[in-house]
Design a protein around this motif. Structure first.
Motif, PDB file in Angstrom:
ATOM      1  N   TYR A 421       0.839  -1.202   0.000  1.00 37.43           N
ATOM      2  CA  TYR A 421       0.000   0.000   0.000  1.00 37.43           C
ATOM      3  C   TYR A 421       0.870   1.246   0.000  1.00 37.43           C
ATOM      4  O   TYR A 421       2.071   1.214   0.292  1.00 37.43           O
ATOM      5  CB  TYR A 421      -0.925   0.010   1.219  1.00 37.43           C
ATOM      6  CG  TYR A 421      -0.214   0.111   2.552  1.00 37.43           C
ATOM      7  CD1 TYR A 421       0.163   1.359   3.070  1.00 37.43           C
ATOM      8  CD2 TYR A 421       0.086  -1.030   3.299  1.00 37.43           C
ATOM      9  CE1 TYR A 421       0.829   1.450   4.277  1.00 37.43           C
ATOM     10  CE2 TYR A 421       0.743  -0.935   4.512  1.00 37.43           C
ATOM     11  CZ  TYR A 421       1.110   0.304   4.995  1.00 37.43           C
ATOM     12  OH  TYR A 421       1.773   0.404   6.181  1.00 37.43           O
ATOM     13  N   ASP A 434      -3.477   3.933  -1.657  1.00 36.34           N
ATOM     14  CA  ASP A 434      -3.485   3.055  -2.825  1.00 36.34           C
ATOM     15  C   ASP A 434      -3.217   1.628  -2.383  1.00 36.34           C
ATOM     16  O   ASP A 434      -2.521   1.390  -1.392  1.00 36.34           O
ATOM     17  CB  ASP A 434      -2.401   3.462  -3.837  1.00 36.34           C
ATOM     18  CG  ASP A 434      -2.538   4.904  -4.313  1.00 36.34           C
ATOM     19  OD1 ASP A 434      -3.667   5.429  -4.261  1.00 36.34           O
ATOM     20  OD2 ASP A 434      -1.521   5.487  -4.721  1.00 36.34           O
ATOM     21  N   ILE A 435      -3.764   0.659  -3.135  1.00 42.89           N
ATOM     22  CA  ILE A 435      -3.526  -0.762  -2.880  1.00 42.89           C
ATOM     23  C   ILE A 435      -2.952  -1.391  -4.141  1.00 42.89           C
ATOM     24  O   ILE A 435      -3.518  -1.247  -5.231  1.00 42.89           O
ATOM     25  CB  ILE A 435      -4.817  -1.495  -2.486  1.00 42.89           C
ATOM     26  CG1 ILE A 435      -5.411  -0.895  -1.208  1.00 42.89           C
ATOM     27  CG2 ILE A 435      -4.557  -3.000  -2.302  1.00 42.89           C
ATOM     28  CD1 ILE A 435      -6.768  -1.451  -0.848  1.00 42.89           C
ATOM     29  N   THR A 446     -10.746  -5.907   0.566  1.00 42.03           N
ATOM     30  CA  THR A 446      -9.988  -5.378   1.694  1.00 42.03           C
ATOM     31  C   THR A 446     -10.934  -4.951   2.808  1.00 42.03           C
ATOM     32  O   THR A 446     -12.138  -4.796   2.602  1.00 42.03           O
ATOM     33  CB  THR A 446      -9.149  -4.159   1.273  1.00 42.03           C
ATOM     34  OG1 THR A 446     -10.018  -3.152   0.737  1.00 42.03           O
ATOM     35  CG2 THR A 446      -8.113  -4.549   0.233  1.00 42.03           C
ATOM     36  N   TYR A 515      -6.283  -7.721   3.756  1.00 38.91           N
ATOM     37  CA  TYR A 515      -6.554  -8.057   2.364  1.00 38.91           C
ATOM     38  C   TYR A 515      -6.967  -9.522   2.294  1.00 38.91           C
ATOM     39  O   TYR A 515      -6.434 -10.375   3.013  1.00 38.91           O
ATOM     40  CB  TYR A 515      -5.315  -7.866   1.488  1.00 38.91           C
ATOM     41  CG  TYR A 515      -4.482  -6.642   1.799  1.00 38.91           C
ATOM     42  CD1 TYR A 515      -4.568  -5.494   1.022  1.00 38.91           C
ATOM     43  CD2 TYR A 515      -3.571  -6.649   2.862  1.00 38.91           C
ATOM     44  CE1 TYR A 515      -3.780  -4.385   1.286  1.00 38.91           C
ATOM     45  CE2 TYR A 515      -2.782  -5.547   3.149  1.00 38.91           C
ATOM     46  CZ  TYR A 515      -2.889  -4.416   2.356  1.00 38.91           C
ATOM     47  OH  TYR A 515      -2.110  -3.326   2.621  1.00 38.91           O
TER      48      TYR A 515
END
Length: 732
Positions: A421, A434-435, A446, A515
Motif C-alpha cells: 500500500y 493506494d492498494i 480489503t 486483504y
C-alpha cells in the motif's frame, strides 16, 4: 468489498420509577429476583422522527429500563453485553450530572405495563433497536428483550394524478395534471408486456416504479458523469431530468405501432440519510394503459463493426460501431459458460433479453459504444454480441452478430498473493491510500478496522458471507451467471486500486488494513493484515468559534441591504460571526437542520459540502433560511500542518418570524462588521457520498444537547470539553 459503515449515531431512551435501598439499610435491603420479570415489546407506528410502542411486564413491582439504540451500535456490541454496556454509559451520565448513580437510574425506570410509549427526535430512515431489561438499583438483569424498528424516510403525501394519453403510431402525448402542483413527481412509460412480466415475477406497482426509476437514474447518471465524478452540479442536472412539478405534457416517440403501453406516475421526496440522497415514493402510484395506432413493422438488415483490442487476462478494449447510427440496438459481452456454450447467437441474444426482465430498455443504445476496460475471466473464450432491438415492442429486429475471442490465461495462485500500500494523505478523520496486489489477474477485497477489533477468523467468515450474499443478489438479474464471472465484473475484480478514501477515522486510534485474496469459488484463499496501517493523528488545538448575532425578516429587508428582494422574499436571514483562533488555516462552516446535532464530528466532516471562509479575525456570514425550522451551525479549521481542530457547535434554535430582529439592528451589525461583510448564501446541503470501502469502527457518540431551542440572539455554544452522553432520558 462494500463494508457497512459501523460508525454510529447513537441514542438511548430511558424512563422509569424505582425506590432503591440506601447504604444505611444494610439489614433490611433484599435483592430482587430479576429473572421473574418477563418483558414483552409490542411495536407500533413509525414516522420520520418518532416511534410508538408498548411494554407488557409480568411483574408490576420490578422496575425496568426501556432504551433504544442505533442499529449500527447493535452491530458493534455483542447482544448479550448491551445491558451492561448501556448501564456503564448511564453511570458516566450520572457522574457528569453530579448525581449518585443509583439515584439517577431510579429516576429513569418504568414499572408495570406501558401501552403508549413514544421515542422522539429520531433521524429519518434509520434502523434502531429497543432494549428493555429489569434492574435492581444499579444491577441489570442478565436477559433483555429486543425489538428492531425503522423510521420512515419521508411522510406520505396526498397527491393524485389525472393523466390523459393521446396515442400516435410511434408514441403518445401524456397530459399530466397532479393535484398538488408543487409536489415533485416522476413519470415513465413502457410496454404492457414488460409490466405483465414484472407482475408475474411478484412485483407490485410501487416496487416496479421504484426499480424502473432506479434504472433510469443510473442510466442518466452514467451519461452525465461517464468518469464517475458526481459533482453537486451534476446532481442538480440529474434531479431536473428525473422530477417534474405542475401540469405538463410529455411527448413520447420511438414506440412500436399497434402496441399496448403502460404509464406510471408517483410523487417523490428527496431525503438525505447518512450523507446519501435517497429518492422515496410518497404517494400511491398512478397507472394506466394506452395503445399506439396501427403501422408497419419488419425485421431489418443491421451490420456492426465489432473491434476487440488490448486483450489481457482480465481486460480488453471493446468498440461497437453500428452501420446505422440512429437505429436502437443492444450489445453485450460475456465469457462462455454452461448456459451459453453451444447456443446460436440468436439463442444467446434471446437469453440475454430475457435476463434483463422489465429493465431491458436501459441497455438499448444508439451510436458508437465503447468499453475501454471490459472485465474478462482469465483463460476463457468470450463473445461480443450486437443486434438491433425495438424496445417499444420488446423484440429483436435483426440477426445478432457475434465476435469471439479468448482472454489470456492467468498463472496466478491466490494462496500466494501479497499486497502493498501507499498512503497519499492522512488527517484525524480521513486516510487516502493506494492498494497494489502482487498479481493483477486475481480477485480480492480489503477491510479497514481498528487494531483492537480485527480478528482474522471473524473477518474471513464475514468476507465469504458477503461475497455469497452479493453473488446471490446478482443472480436476480442474471440467474445463469457463474461465481467466477461475478468476481471479475464486481467490486472484487483484480487490479490496483488507487485513491481509496476512508472518511471515518477516530483521532488517535490505530487501524489494521487487511486483504483477502479470493479463489474462483468466492472463498478466501489467503489473508494478509498490515497491523497499525495508520494511526489517525490527534486533533489540533485550532478552533473556529461561531456565534449567532440574530435572525431577520427577508420580507422587511426587501432588497434594501442586499439588493435582491426576490431572493430574500419569504426567507429568514441568519447572521453568523466566526472567529478563527491564531494560526487557523482553511476555516469552514455549515448551517444545517438542528437534527444533525446528533451526528459525530467525523460524520459531519464527511457528509456535507462545507462553506470556506477567510481566516481573518472576524468573518460575518448572512445565510438565507426557512421560517419555523430549527438550525445548528458547525465550524472548524486546520493548523499549519493541515490537521483539523475540534468542531465548534452552536444551536441556533427555531426561527420564529414574529421574533425576528429589526432591519435597523441588521444595519448596525453590518456597520460594525465593516469590510468583513459578506453577501448572503444558502444553507449547506449534504453531499452524495461515493461508494467507499468503509469498515467497522468504535462507537461514535452523537451530541444531543439537553436544552430547549434558544432564540437566535442567545446562541448556546457547546464546547468539546463536555461529556457527550450515549443515553438521553425521554420525559414521560
Amino acid at each position: 468489498m462494500k463494508v457497512k459503515d459501523l460508525i454510529s449515531l447513537f441514542s438511548l431512551l430511558a424512563v422509569f420509577l424505582f425506590t432503591a435501598c440506601s447504604d444505611d439499610d444494610d439489614n433490611t435491603c433484599s435483592y430482587l429476583d430479576l429473572s421473574k420479570q418477563v418483558l414483552t415489546l409490542t411495536g407500533g407506528e413509525a414516522t420520520t422522527s418518532t416511534y410508538s410502542f408498548g411494554v407488557k411486564a409480568s411483574d408490576a413491582t420490578i422496575p425496568y429500563l426501556c432504551l433504544y439504540v442505533d442499529k449500527k451500535t447493535v452491530d458493534n456490541v455483542a447482544k448479550g453485553e448491551l445491558p451492561n454496556y448501556l448501564m456503564n454509559d448511564l453511570k458516566k451520565q450520572a457522574e457528569a450530572k453530579g448525581t449518585p448513580f443509583e439515584q439517577y437510574v431510579a429516576s429513569l425506570t418504568y414499572t408495570g405495563d406501558q401501552s403508549n410509549l413514544k421515542v422522539e427526535n429520531l433521524l429519518p430512515g434509520r434502523i434502531y433497536e429497543l432494549v428493555v431489561f429489569a434492574v435492581d438499583g444499579t444491577r441489570a438483569a442478565d436477559k433483555a428483550e429486543y425489538l428492531f424498528f425503522q423510521t420512515n424516510m419521508a411522510e406520505q403525501v396526498n397527491c393524485t394524478f389525472d393523466v390523459e394519453a393521446v396515442p400516435s403510431t410511434d408514441g403518445a402525448q401524456l397530459i399530466v395534471n397532479p393535484s398538488d402542483k408543487e409536489q415533485d413527481y416522476y413519470i415513465c412509460s413502457f410496454p404492457k408486456s414488460t409490466y405483465d412480466q414484472a407482475i408475474a415475477m411478484g412485483w407490485d406497482n410501487t416496487q416496479l416504479l421504484n426499480a424502473y426509476f432506479g434504472e433510469e437514474m443510473n442510466a442518466r447518471l452514467s451519461q452525465l458523469a461517464p468518469d464517475g465524478n458526481v459533482t453537486p452540479e451534476i446532481i442538480e442536472q440529474l434531479l431536473a431530468q428525473l422530477f417534474h412539478q405542475g401540469d405538463l405534457t410529455f411527448t413520447l416517440s420511438g414506440a412500436q405501432s399497434n402496441t399496448e403501453y403502460v404509464w406510471m406516475v408517483a410523487a417523490f421526496e428527496i431525503v438525505e440519510v447518512d450523507g446519501t440522497l435517497n429518492f422515496v415514493i410518497v404517494s400511491e402510484p398512478g397507472m394506466g394503459t394506452y395503445t399506439t395506432e396501427k403501422g408497419e413493422d419488419s425485421m431489418i438488415d443491421m451490420k456492426f463493426d465489432i473491434q476487440v483490442t488490448d486483450v489481457t487476462a482480465t481486460s480488453a478494449k471493446i468498440k461497437v460501431v453500428p452501420e446505422d447510427m440512429e437505429q436502437t440496438y443492444i450489445w453485450c459481452y460475456d465469457p462462455y459458460d454452461e448456459s451459453t456454450e453451444g447456443k446460436t447467437p440468436m439463442e444467446i441474444a434471446e437469453q440475454f433479453v430475457k435476463s434483463q426482465g422489465p429493465f431491458i430498455g436501459f441497455v438499448v443504445k444508439t451510436g458508437i459504444q465503447e468499453a475501454p476496460a471490459a472485465t474478462l475471466t482469465p483463460g476463457v473464450k468470450h463473445y461480443v454480441l450486437a443486434f438491433a432491438y425495438n424496445r417499444s415492442i420488446g423484440k429483436i429486429v435483426s440477426e445478432p452478430q457475434c465476435y469471439e475471442f479468448s482472454a489470456l490465461p492467468s498463472e496466478g495462485d491466490p494462496s500466494k498473493m501479497t499486497f502493498s500500500y501507499y498512503i497519499n494523505s492522512l488527517s484525524p478523520y480521513q486516510v487516502n491510500f493506494d492498494i497494489m496486489p502482487s498479481d493483477e489477474t486475481l480477485p480480492y477485497t480489503t477491510l479497514l478496522l481498528p487494531d483492537e477489533e480485527y480478528n482474522e477468523a471473524e473477518a474471513k467468515e464475514a468476507v465469504e458471507q458477503e461475497v455469497k450474499l452479493m453473488y446471490e443478489e446478482s443472480l436476480r438479474f442474471d440467474p445463469e451467471k457463474p461465481m467466477s464471472t461475478f468476481l471479475y465484473e464486481s467490486y472484487y475484480r483484480p487490479g490496483s486500486r488507487y485513491y481509496n478514501v476512508y472518511n471515518n477515522l477516530i483521532p488517535g486510534k490505530s487501524y489494521t488494513l487487511s486483504y483477502f485474496a479470493l479463489d474462483l469459488e468466492g472463498k478466501v484463499a489467503r489473508v494478509q493484515a498490515d497491523k497499525s496501517f495508520v494511526v489517525a493523528p490527534q486533533l489540533s488545538d485550532v478552533k473556529v468559534t461561531s456565534e449567532c448575532l440574530g435572525y431577520f425578516d427577508g420580507d422587511e429587508e426587501a432588497g434594501q441591504i442586499f439588493g435582491d428582494a426576490e431572493a430574500t422574499k419569504g426567507r429568514a436571514i441568519i447572521v453568523m460571526r466566526f472567529t478563527p483562533s491564531e494560526g487557523a488555516k482553511d476555516p469552514k462552516y455549515i448551517l444545517v437542520d438542528k437534527v444533525y446535532e446528533q451526528m459525530s464530528d467525523q460524520e459531519l466532516y464527511s457528509s456535507f459540502n462545507w462553506t470556506n471562509i477567510s481566516a481573518e479575525q472576524h468573518y460575518y456570514a448572512y445565510v438565507l433560511a426557512d421560517w419555523n425550522t430549527n438550525y445548528s451551525c458547525f465550524s472548524y479549521g486546520k493548523n499549519a500542518d493541515g490537521l483539523e481542530g475540534s468542531m465548534d457547535r452552536v444551536s441556533i434554535g427555531q426561527l420564529i418570524q414574529a421574533k425576528a430582529g429589526s432591519i435597523d439592528e441588521l444595519k448596525d451589525i453590518m456597520a460594525g462588521a465593516g469590510s468583513n461583510t459578506r453577501m448572503f448564501n444558502l444553507p449547506n446541503k449534504k453531499i452524495v457520498a461515493k461508494a467507499e470501502n468503509k469498515a467497522s469502527n468504535k462507537i461514535q457518540v452523537p451530541y444531543r444537547p439537553d436544552v430547549q431551542p434558544q432564540a437566535a440572539a442567545q446562541p448556546v455554544v457547546f464546547g468539546s470539553d463536555f461529556y457527550l452522553p450515549l443515553a438521553n432520558p425521554v420525559k414521560k
